[in-house]
Scaffold this motif. Structure first.
Motif, PDB file in Angstrom:
ATOM      1  N   MET A  53       0.691  -1.116   0.048  1.00 20.88           N
ATOM      2  CA  MET A  53      -0.128  -0.057   0.074  1.00 20.88           C
ATOM      3  C   MET A  53       0.804   1.253  -0.119  1.00 20.88           C
ATOM      4  SD  MET A  53      -2.855  -1.385   2.435  1.00 20.88           S
ATOM      5  CE  MET A  53      -4.075  -0.072   2.193  1.00 20.88           C
ATOM      6  N   GLU A  54       0.279   2.306  -0.327  1.00 26.43           N
ATOM      7  CA  GLU A  54       0.997   3.684  -0.549  1.00 26.43           C
ATOM      8  C   GLU A  54       1.301   4.313   0.911  1.00 26.43           C
ATOM      9  OE1 GLU A  54      -1.709   5.936  -2.582  1.00 26.43           O
ATOM     10  OE2 GLU A  54      -1.583   5.047  -4.748  1.00 26.43           O
TER      11      GLU A  54
ATOM     12  N   TRP B 242     -14.685   7.517   2.033  1.00 23.38           N
ATOM     13  CA  TRP B 242     -13.620   7.170   1.167  1.00 23.38           C
ATOM     14  C   TRP B 242     -12.387   7.102   2.158  1.00 23.38           C
ATOM     15  CZ3 TRP B 242     -13.387   5.297  -3.251  1.00 23.38           C
ATOM     16  CH2 TRP B 242     -11.973   5.226  -4.082  1.00 23.38           C
ATOM     17  N   GLY B 243     -11.296   6.334   1.814  1.00 25.65           N
ATOM     18  CA  GLY B 243     -10.395   5.990   2.851  1.00 25.65           C
ATOM     19  C   GLY B 243      -9.388   7.031   3.052  1.00 25.65           C
TER      20      GLY B 243
ATOM     21  N   LYS C 191       4.528   2.990  -2.992  1.00 28.99           N
ATOM     22  CA  LYS C 191       4.217   1.957  -2.359  1.00 28.99           C
ATOM     23  C   LYS C 191       5.461   1.756  -1.144  1.00 28.99           C
ATOM     24  CE  LYS C 191       1.093  -0.371  -4.894  1.00 28.99           C
ATOM     25  NZ  LYS C 191       0.286   0.676  -5.458  1.00 28.99           N
TER      26      LYS C 191
ATOM     27  N   TYR D 159     -14.444  -1.032  -7.091  1.00 30.54           N
ATOM     28  CA  TYR D 159     -13.481  -0.168  -6.852  1.00 30.54           C
ATOM     29  C   TYR D 159     -13.655   1.055  -5.807  1.00 30.54           C
ATOM     30  CZ  TYR D 159     -10.613   4.079  -8.208  1.00 30.54           C
ATOM     31  OH  TYR D 159      -9.862   5.258  -8.311  1.00 30.54           O
TER      32      TYR D 159
ATOM     33  N   GLY E  73     -11.825   1.561  -2.030  1.00 31.29           N
ATOM     34  CA  GLY E  73     -11.142   2.784  -1.721  1.00 31.29           C
ATOM     35  C   GLY E  73     -11.430   3.237  -0.386  1.00 31.29           C
TER      36      GLY E  73
ATOM     37  N   ARG F 274      -7.923  -4.315   2.749  1.00 34.18           N
ATOM     38  CA  ARG F 274      -6.350  -4.470   1.988  1.00 34.18           C
ATOM     39  C   ARG F 274      -5.334  -4.648   2.791  1.00 34.18           C
ATOM     40  NH1 ARG F 274      -5.383  -0.142  -1.737  1.00 34.18           N
ATOM     41  NH2 ARG F 274      -6.652   1.108  -0.397  1.00 34.18           N
TER      42      ARG F 274
ATOM     43  N   THR G 247      -0.890   0.649 -11.119  1.00 35.63           N
ATOM     44  CA  THR G 247      -1.376   1.056  -9.874  1.00 35.63           C
ATOM     45  C   THR G 247      -3.111   1.031  -9.601  1.00 35.63           C
ATOM     46  OG1 THR G 247      -1.017   3.331 -10.524  1.00 35.63           O
ATOM     47  CG2 THR G 247       0.622   2.413  -9.059  1.00 35.63           C
TER      48      THR G 247
END
Lengths: 264, 330
Positions: A97-98, A117-118, A145, B163, B167, B175, B249
């Motif tokens: 992950m970023e 939204w995350g 990443k 998607y 997110g 994730r 990505t």
């Protein structure tokens, strides 16, 4: 802030591999204490941190964080009170992950994760400012990443993630042991800065006696699952490595046998 | 003679839309596999059962007179439940993920026979027809153009929803769970629950693809899920190998590569059949292809990296240089 009362833990009880890891640990941390923990291999340093983090249930005793008994809280529930950095730089971050996503995950520690939204735009700006504190140039690589970062960069990021929600206790489990000396020094410097600026209560396990003396306001030595030596304030400031080794043999009746601790 | 060759080639091209449609349906299934295999880092074998469960539920409910929409929604829910079962086996009961999937697969075998039996008033049934001639189906191999269009829309919606979901805050936690369990727990994520949700979502999508497959081929069959996991993995792997370069990505693009992988798989499938391969060997072929593709990263690490290999390479380069200089001097 943290109270450990007669905490006991035995691994593999009743088998030939039985290991009494904690034999009645008592410890009381005041808010703002920065304690360094030293001791030989198998003394119970990391086990003590894991007991606080709730990696497994303890056999007996009580663990109280800021007045709340957390004995029954499992690891992920206790996380809201804690910030943790591990020895292995791979453990503290999600490699696929970023950088900004990792920070976003950390900044929701202890909160309900919803279907919003995350990561928000405002957060991205905040994270950029926070990353500047590290002085590693990561603020320009927020969408990279984490797997692309070096061990030292990953530890620094983990430190930031651990302190981002101002935890009641910061647990540092030999978090510089896997780094080269120069990087280790840099990460320690960041550690102290974050603890000071956020006024955190922290426990730092280390193999390095010099670091244990140089950092924090209090020093604990463990041996065979017990705290054998607890020193703070003025007395700690005047400690030397030789003095510590002597103190160890006086209290434990054994020679200090960890070459790693003496040589580093 | 020339005529028959032409005929064969014409037949081959005529079969392509069907291959694409099948690839799209299995591509949806492979997207489900992607969620567990790539995101959660779990090889979930329950999909061999849940694809058939989706098909059986959809066919049985339509046979019993329920509407297409209700039947498909219940098929999706049946997949969610299959995933829940595997998730509970794995997290609550501590059974290794592979075994948990196999247990669910076995349970679903009995359940699927029963579901199809219910529609026929029998104790169990191994096959249940769902012909587009008798039912108002969404897709069918008899109406290729409409089917392709409907499938494309379906895929668009599924990729869009996933998607969005991955997110969100919760999707990110999911994730993270797949990427690093230690870190996730330290950051307060209930990793057990995250795994269960992921498995449910995956099997729900797989069951939905099963419902589409039953409509497309005109029946639900107890054997339709055999080796489904291998086809799903093949689609994921082929997609990544062939189209990975344009989806470095972006998550939606990554899902699209999985889908393209499924389509390529079925085009290759019909090609080798037209080249005369016994269809009996197809499962063998897919398994071997998947095995080799899975081995490649391992071999790369084992034999083509590290000091020894670098040294050999350097040595070879040096020899080459020396030779070159020799010839130049001469």
């Amino acid at each position: 802030m943290l109270k450990l009362e007669n905490v006991r833990k035995t691994f593999n009880a009743g088998t030939i591999n039985e290991k009494k890891a904690l034999c009645g640990v008592n410890l009381h941390l005041n808010p703002g204490d920065f304690v360094t923990i030293i001791g030989g291999n198998g003394a119970g340093k990391s086990t003590t941190l894991n007991a606080v983090a709730g990696v497994w249930p303890i056999d007996a005793g009580d663990i109280v964080i800021d007045g709340e008994n957390v004995n029954k809280l499992c690891e992920y529930k206790r996380a809201k009170y804690l910030g943790r950095v591990f020895q292995d730089p791979m453990n503290g971050t999600a490699a696929t992950m970023e950088i900004q996503e990792n920070l976003a995950i950390a900044s929701r520690r202890g909160e309900r994760r919803t279907l919003k939204w995350g990561i928000s735009r405002r957060e991205k700006d905040e994270f950029r400012e926070l990353l500047k504190i590290l002085d590693l140039g990561l603020e320009d690589r927020m969408t990279a990443k984490v797997g692309l970062l070096s061990g030292g960069q990953r530890q620094a990021l983990t430190l930031l993630m651990a302190s981002i929600k101002k935890p009641k206790i910061l647990l540092l489990d030999e978090h510089t042991a896997a780094l080269d000396p120069k990087t280790a020094a840099k990460v320690l410097e960041i550690t102290e800065k974050l603890i000071r600026e956020n006024e955190l209560t922290a426990m730092m396990v280390t193999h390095n006696m010099k670091d244990a003396i140089a950092y924090g306001n209090r020093l604990i030595m463990m041996h065979e699952g017990r705290i054998i030596f607890d020193i703070a304030g003025e007395e700690k400031k005047h400690l030397t490595v030789e003095g510590l080794v002597k103190k160890f043999s006086q209290t434990s009746g054994e020679e200090f046998a960890s070459d790693r601790a003496l040589l580093s | 003679m020339g005529c028959s060759v032409m005929g064969t080639i014409m037949n081959y091209f005529a079969s392509l839309p069907g291959a694409v449609a099948q690839g799209m349906i299995w591509g949806i299934m492979a997207i489900g596999v992607y969620i567990t295999y790539k995101i959660l880092d779990i090889a979930d074998l329950s999909v061999d059962g849940s694809i058939c469960t989706g098909a059986a539920v959809c066919a049985a409910m339509m046979t019993m007179g329920y509407s297409l929409a209700v039947s498909m929604i219940v098929a999706f829910v049946s997949g969610l439940l299959a995933g829940l079962l595997t998730g509970l086996f794995h997290t609550f009961m501590g059974i290794p993920a592979i075994l948990a999937g196999i247990l669910t697969q076995l349970i679903l075998w009995s359940v699927n026979l029963k579901i199809m039996g219910l529609a026929l008033d029998k104790a169990s049934a191994a096959n249940l027809p769902l012909s587009s001639r008798n039912f108002d189906t969404l897709v069918s191999m008899l109406e290729m153009n409409r089917s392709l269009l409907v499938l494309a829309l379906f895929i668009l919606v599924i990729v869009g929803v996933l998607y969005w979901f991955f997110g969100t805050e919760y999707g990110s936690a999911l994730r993270a769970t797949g990427a690093n369990l230690t870190m996730s727990r330290a950051q307060g994520i209930n990793t057990g629950l995250a795994k269960i949700i992921g498995l449910m979502l995956s099997n729900g999508i797989v069951a939905l693809s099963g419902a589409l497959l039953a409509q497309y081929q005109g029946n639900a069959d107890i054997n339709m899920g055999k080796g489904a996991i291998v086809i799903g993995l093949a689609a994921v792997i082929i997609g990544e190998a062939l189209f990975g370069w344009f989806a470095k990505t972006n998550f939606a693009l990554k899902l699209t590569t999985v889908l393209l992988g499924g389509i390529v798989y079925f085009i290759v499938y019909s090609t080798v059949i037209y080249m005369g391969l016994e269809s009996n060997y197809l499962k063998l072929l897919s398994a071997v292809v998947v095995a080799i593709f899975l081995a490649i990263p391992y071999w790369k690490k084992q034999y083509f990296s590290g000091a020894a290999h670098a040294e050999k390479k350097a040595q070879k380069a040096a020899e080459k240089k020396a030779k070159k200089e020799e010839t130049e001097n001469a």
